[in-house]
Enzyme design. Structure first.
Site, PDB file in Angstrom:
ATOM      1  N   GLU A 193      -0.458   5.558   4.272  1.00  0.00           N
ATOM      2  CA  GLU A 193      -1.730   5.603   3.597  1.00  0.00           C
ATOM      3  C   GLU A 193      -2.827   6.178   4.757  1.00  0.00           C
ATOM      4  O   GLU A 193      -2.781   5.764   5.986  1.00  0.00           O
ATOM      5  CB  GLU A 193      -2.168   4.279   3.210  1.00  0.00           C
ATOM      6  CG  GLU A 193      -3.729   4.111   2.643  1.00  0.00           C
ATOM      7  CD  GLU A 193      -4.171   2.513   2.708  1.00  0.00           C
ATOM      8  OE1 GLU A 193      -4.838   2.086   1.882  1.00  0.00           O
ATOM      9  OE2 GLU A 193      -3.431   1.659   3.592  1.00  0.00           O
ATOM     10  N   ASP A 208       0.920   1.342   6.488  1.00  0.00           N
ATOM     11  CA  ASP A 208      -0.319   1.141   5.884  1.00  0.00           C
ATOM     12  C   ASP A 208      -1.361   1.323   6.834  1.00  0.00           C
ATOM     13  O   ASP A 208      -1.544   1.591   7.983  1.00  0.00           O
ATOM     14  CB  ASP A 208      -0.462  -0.478   5.973  1.00  0.00           C
ATOM     15  CG  ASP A 208      -1.748  -0.884   5.437  1.00  0.00           C
ATOM     16  OD1 ASP A 208      -2.084  -0.398   4.277  1.00  0.00           O
ATOM     17  OD2 ASP A 208      -2.220  -1.424   6.142  1.00  0.00           O
TER      18      ASP A 208
END
Length: 587
Positions: free
Chosen positions: A292, A259
């Site tokens: 990400e 993330d």
């Protein structure tokens, strides 16, 4: 990059044999560390070099324990492998070899076969609830499920990005053995399992590292969540790298999605993590590493990582499908058609281009294969970041949705769908937590203030209608109806397109490369790719209300058309997908 030294201990409680456990806590700011057991006994950990406290003692699996810091504070193990409940409950000594794996021959799937289904474990009823969906998803054509973060967070309702114990699968979802059973069962269905991990920050509640290990953080650099994690320190790097290795080696996850790596200030940490995973995994296994990354660092995708979530592609498509241009969609307001064409031909839209904030973003990405980009129409962020969690099919026409879905599932990029997409589920996906007291108030008001930049919520009274993240009803309303209704028209479309992908596209994906894309008209593009066998895939997409002229290819075979085409014109809101053989004949 710094090397691991002999003095660096594995974090947490390590079971040495059936009777003995070694406890190790890095607490450079503590004078005393003890381990407290549920039977009331307490033993001091012995101070070692570099801030470590270590103890080997008789302690079988299942033992519950806490650490005592300086005789003042009892805390869970930051490397707890399991909790007896919430963060105020003891940590548990876990036997990592207790589970008996059934599908031991499973080696994963090649990345080009990935069709990813992102889901929230809590909304589907925990690990056991997710298991009930596996047969259906395999029949649909899904080849991988991606679990939103599992690391123990405070309370029992959360997206998972507020985790504070990155080794402990969340207790309210089930036991570590039940998580392993879910992964084992998925492998039996031919489905890989990816875990979303958060290594850029800790949640705001239940993290005690600032009390006894301030060096975990660096106050000279801050992220949206506070002081940045100090990855310059060997102990900190190992804490997260060992977490990643645990998920891949012990739990047999087939991949990790990292993330918001743009919030990690030391990029060589990411390279070291990928290197360690690649080194320690059996070379015969397929393990996927994706990120990400708002910085669009194409270079990272050549340093051990397979792909990046392509927010650029989503954002351009969202503007074309809905006309929304508030907040971050403003970067796609002026030339969304041209930006979609750039995405389909080169990967990223922003490759050093200037954003609405006047700063350059991204690196050139045209040299990367299409499989380096995960494309999606929706995900947890893009639905849940909406004030009322509306899904895309509720914001655009069925015809436009069908055309965009054809692009998603038949392009050479790696497709990802969010739970419920295949049924056009009506349930929203809302932002939910289970904080209490002052923190609950701060989260509620913070959530509502986030939407001040959106014109629809300029009025404060309108923002007050946004659901309270901490309310039980907000969580309950987010449960999608995944009843297998064979009469569902969206389900039929997904079945048709995924069958086509697996039969016609996937076998040809290795060595695929983009051949370019052109703007046919406003809201209409045509993109071409040379596939690994030399054939050419072409997707023409018209998201406008008007027919658009195009040049047909007589030698091409039509794989799919979302609406009947008329002569040399693309029907309004339609997609046309064709395949041409290397010889120019119909393949």
């Amino acid at each position: 990059m710094p090397l691991r030294t002999l003095e660096t201990w594995p974090h947490g409680a390590t079971l040495l044999d059936a009777e003995y456990t070694r406890f190790a806590l890095w607490a450079p700011d503590a004078f005393y560390v003890g381990v407290e057991f549920d039977d009331g006994t307490s033993l001091p950990l012995l101070p070692q070099a570099d801030g470590w406290f270590v103890l080997k003692t008789r302690c079988p699996p299942g033992t519950r324990y806490r650490y005592n810091i300086d005789g003042e504070l009892s805390v869970p193990d930051p490397a707890s492998r399991a909790q007896a409940g919430d963060l105020d409950q003891p940590s548990i000594v876990v036997d990592p070899l207790a589970y008996q794996w059934q599908h031991t021959a499973w080696q994963g799937r090649p990345w080009h076969e990935a069709v990813i289904y992102e889901l929230h474990v809590g909304l589907l009823g925990g690990y056991a609830g997710v298991e009930t969906q596996l047969a259906r998803l395999a029949a649909l054509g899904v080849t991988a499920i991606e679990l939103m973060p599992l690391a123990q967070f405070p309370g029992d309702r959360n997206w998972g990005y507020d985790g504070v114990l990155p080794y402990a699968p969340h207790a309210s979802y089930g036991t570590p053995e039940q998580l392993k059973h879910l992964i084992d069962t998925a492998h039996g269905h031919g489905i890989a399992v990816i875990l979303d991990v958060v290594y850029n920050h800790f949640g705001p509640d239940g993290n005690y590292l600032h009390r006894y290990a301030k060096s975990f953080f660096r106050e000279d650099q801050h992220t949206p969540w506070g002081a940045a994690i100090d990855f310059r320190r060997r102990e900190v790097r190992d804490f997260f790298i060992d977490s990643a290795l645990m998920w891949v080696l012990e739990y047999r996850f087939d991949g990790l999605r990292l993330d918001a790596v743009h919030a990690i200030e030391d990029p060589d940490f990411l390279q070291e993590l990928a290197q360690k995973v690649r080194q320690q995994v059996d070379p015969a296994r397929h393990v996927w590493l994706t990120v990400e990354n708002e910085h669009n660092q194409a270079s990272l995708l050549q340093q051990g990582f397979d792909a990046q979530w392509n927010d650029d592609g989503h954002n351009a498509l969202h503007v074309l499908l809905t006309g929304e241009t508030d907040a971050y969609y403003e970067d796609y307001a002026e030339q969304p058609t041209e930006q979609l064409a750039r995405c389909l031909s080169q990967g990223f839209v922003f490759q050093g281009h200037t954003t609405r904030h006047g700063t350059p973003r991204g690196e050139p990405s045209g040299h990367l294969p299409p499989s380096a980009f995960v494309l999606f129409l929706q995900n947890h962020d893009q639905i849940g970041n909406r004030a009322f969690g509306e899904r895309l099919h509720q914001l655009t026409s069925p015809e436009a949705m069908a055309a965009a879905t054809a692009l998603l599932l038949l392009s050479p990029m790696i497709p990802m769908l969010f739970m419920g997409d295949e049924f056009a589920a009506d349930a929203p996906f809302l932002f939910f937590t289970s904080h209490h007291g002052e923190l609950a108030d701060l989260v509620r008001e913070g959530r509502r203030n986030e939407f001040a930049a959106f014109s629809a919520f300029a009025d404060e009274h309108k923002r007050e209608q946004i659901p309270d993240p901490n309310a039980q009803g907000t969580f309950d309303d987010s449960r999608p109806d995944l009843t297998d209704n064979t009469q569902n028209s969206m389900l039929g479309l997904y079945q048709q397109l995924l069958s086509l992908r697996h039969r016609e596209i996937t076998p040809r994906l290795p060595a695929a490369q983009a051949l370019g894309a052109e703007v046919l008209a406003d809201h209409a593009v045509s993109a071409r790719w040379r596939l690994g066998d030399g054939s050419q895939l072409q997707i023409r997409l018209n998201l406008s209300a008007r027919p658009v002229a195009y040049h047909p290819s007589p030698e091409a075979r039509v794989l799919f058309e979302s609406a009947p085409q008329q002569g040399n014109e693309l029907t309004a809101y339609s997609a046309l997908v064709t395949l041409t053989s290397p010889t120019g004949e119909r393949p």
